[in-house]
Design a protein around this motif. Sequence first.
Motif, PDB file in Angstrom:
ATOM      1  N   ILE A 171       6.276   2.602  -1.500  1.00  0.00           N
ATOM      2  CA  ILE A 171       7.397   1.663  -1.466  1.00  0.00           C
ATOM      3  C   ILE A 171       7.692   1.297  -0.011  1.00  0.00           C
ATOM      4  N   ALA A 172       7.926   0.008   0.235  1.00  0.00           N
ATOM      5  CA  ALA A 172       8.275  -0.457   1.575  1.00  0.00           C
ATOM      6  C   ALA A 172       9.443  -1.423   1.467  1.00  0.00           C
ATOM      7  N   ASN A 173      10.484  -1.165   2.255  1.00  0.00           N
ATOM      8  CA  ASN A 173      11.644  -2.057   2.311  1.00  0.00           C
ATOM      9  C   ASN A 173      11.663  -2.782   3.645  1.00  0.00           C
ATOM     10  N   SER A 174      12.036  -4.058   3.619  1.00  0.00           N
ATOM     11  CA  SER A 174      12.150  -4.837   4.841  1.00  0.00           C
ATOM     12  C   SER A 174      13.298  -5.812   4.695  1.00  0.00           C
ATOM     13  N   ALA A 175      13.550  -6.565   5.757  1.00  0.00           N
ATOM     14  CA  ALA A 175      14.625  -7.549   5.729  1.00  0.00           C
ATOM     15  C   ALA A 175      14.335  -8.666   4.742  1.00  0.00           C
ATOM     16  N   THR A 176      13.061  -8.867   4.418  1.00  0.00           N
ATOM     17  CA  THR A 176      12.682  -9.961   3.517  1.00  0.00           C
ATOM     18  C   THR A 176      12.553  -9.526   2.064  1.00  0.00           C
ATOM     19  N   GLY A 177      12.658  -8.225   1.787  1.00  0.00           N
ATOM     20  CA  GLY A 177      12.558  -7.783   0.399  1.00  0.00           C
ATOM     21  C   GLY A 177      11.890  -6.431   0.271  1.00  0.00           C
ATOM     22  N   CYS A 178      11.602  -6.066  -0.967  1.00  0.00           N
ATOM     23  CA  CYS A 178      10.998  -4.772  -1.278  1.00  0.00           C
ATOM     24  C   CYS A 178       9.604  -4.984  -1.864  1.00  0.00           C
ATOM     25  N   ILE A 179       8.673  -4.154  -1.456  1.00  0.00           N
ATOM     26  CA  ILE A 179       7.317  -4.151  -2.007  1.00  0.00           C
ATOM     27  C   ILE A 179       7.050  -2.756  -2.556  1.00  0.00           C
ATOM     28  N   ALA A 180       6.448  -2.673  -3.717  1.00  0.00           N
ATOM     29  CA  ALA A 180       6.055  -1.385  -4.292  1.00  0.00           C
ATOM     30  C   ALA A 180       4.650  -1.519  -4.851  1.00  0.00           C
ATOM     31  N   GLY A 181       3.838  -0.521  -4.625  1.00  0.00           N
ATOM     32  CA  GLY A 181       2.480  -0.523  -5.146  1.00  0.00           C
ATOM     33  C   GLY A 181       2.182   0.781  -5.838  1.00  0.00           C
ATOM     34  N   GLY A 182       1.268   0.736  -6.787  1.00  0.00           N
ATOM     35  CA  GLY A 182       0.935   1.955  -7.508  1.00  0.00           C
ATOM     36  C   GLY A 182      -0.492   1.959  -8.011  1.00  0.00           C
ATOM     37  N   LEU A 183      -1.000   3.165  -8.201  1.00  0.00           N
ATOM     38  CA  LEU A 183      -2.340   3.366  -8.740  1.00  0.00           C
ATOM     39  C   LEU A 183      -2.293   4.438  -9.813  1.00  0.00           C
ATOM     40  N   LEU A 184      -2.949   4.192 -10.920  1.00  0.00           N
ATOM     41  CA  LEU A 184      -3.067   5.151 -12.016  1.00  0.00           C
ATOM     42  C   LEU A 184      -4.542   5.355 -12.314  1.00  0.00           C
ATOM     43  N   LEU A 185      -4.951   6.612 -12.469  1.00  0.00           N
ATOM     44  CA  LEU A 185      -6.326   6.935 -12.830  1.00  0.00           C
ATOM     45  C   LEU A 185      -6.307   7.972 -13.939  1.00  0.00           C
ATOM     46  N   GLN A 186      -7.163   7.780 -14.953  1.00  0.00           N
ATOM     47  CA  GLN A 186      -7.248   8.719 -16.071  1.00  0.00           C
ATOM     48  C   GLN A 186      -8.700   9.055 -16.379  1.00  0.00           C
ATOM     49  N   HIS A 187      -8.897  10.280 -16.852  1.00  0.00           N
ATOM     50  CA  HIS A 187     -10.231  10.726 -17.260  1.00  0.00           C
ATOM     51  C   HIS A 187     -10.314  10.709 -18.782  1.00  0.00           C
ATOM     52  N   LEU A 188     -11.249   9.926 -19.307  1.00  0.00           N
ATOM     53  CA  LEU A 188     -11.449   9.813 -20.753  1.00  0.00           C
ATOM     54  C   LEU A 188     -12.909  10.121 -21.064  1.00  0.00           C
ATOM     55  N   PRO A 189     -13.261  11.402 -21.170  1.00  0.00           N
ATOM     56  CA  PRO A 189     -14.658  11.774 -21.331  1.00  0.00           C
ATOM     57  C   PRO A 189     -15.289  11.304 -22.623  1.00  0.00           C
TER      58      PRO A 189
END
Length: 299
Positions: A171-189
């Motif tokens: 998550i990053a906050n600045s004077a121009t707004g908020c940005i959030a990024g995410g990653l999900l990884l799953q193992h499905l053998p």
Amino acid sequence: MSEQDQPSTGFDQLLNFTLPDRDARGRVVRLGPVLDTILSAHSYPAPIRCLLAEALTVTALLGSLLKDQGSQMTVQAQTKGGVVDLLVCDYRNGELRGYVRHDRARLDELGPAPSLFALFGEGYLAITFDLAATGQRYQGVVPLEGNSLAEACEKYFYQSEQVPTLIRVGIANSATGCIAGGLLLQHLPEGEEGRERLHVQLDHAEWEHVSVLSGSVKAQELVDPALDLETLVWRLFHEEREVRVEAGTALSRGCRCTIEHYRDVLSRFAAVDREDMKNDDGLIVVDCAFCSREFEINL
């Protein structure tokens, strides 16, 4: 996959990827304008903005696992006596919404960067999947433990789904707004669909390998607008023989409040109950917490 041949995925769109040789699937997302729109509905203090930004990012990642139109995924955190007593977010057809109810006076006593436990105390996290095609509902409940909502969601998949899962959020906050990024990884053998598992094999060699690679992602990479999501996936897995990427769902703010919707809901109440709800002008006023709007219903 080559880094040069991929289109560029920026804000408010999911990117799906699979690692066929490792029996793994993943999702990555970066929220920008949609996140600002949702956060702007209330004058949230900085710690609550960050908490809701993380929750919305996790919701987008988990919601992207749904396959059928009309299905919904809901994340709800509740406590008894916590500074935050309710957090709820949901995802349906690419639409995100979220809301946090908290005690501002008690929050101010915690300082600028309160821990998850300081915000919730002894709380729990409920994750619910409502499947449109079958009408079935699946829900898992886990304690709100660890350093983040992402950790609690990992525990949900460990306990309720028996699917090894890694989730990272920045998550990053600045004077121009908020940005959030995410990653999900799953193992499905057993493949993308998977099958019922008797236990979670967290020491599976393939899972150990890809979870180490994914776990190396930095928060600043997840929120860097100059780094498109395809390039981010390429950085993490460029040594793999094959990485398949596919553009996922575009995201939008999805508050579903309308006069028609509330009129339909209220019509299910008995006439005597509706009379009790009316104000001095003979109207029923409904306050939507998600978008901070009031609707006057005449029934």
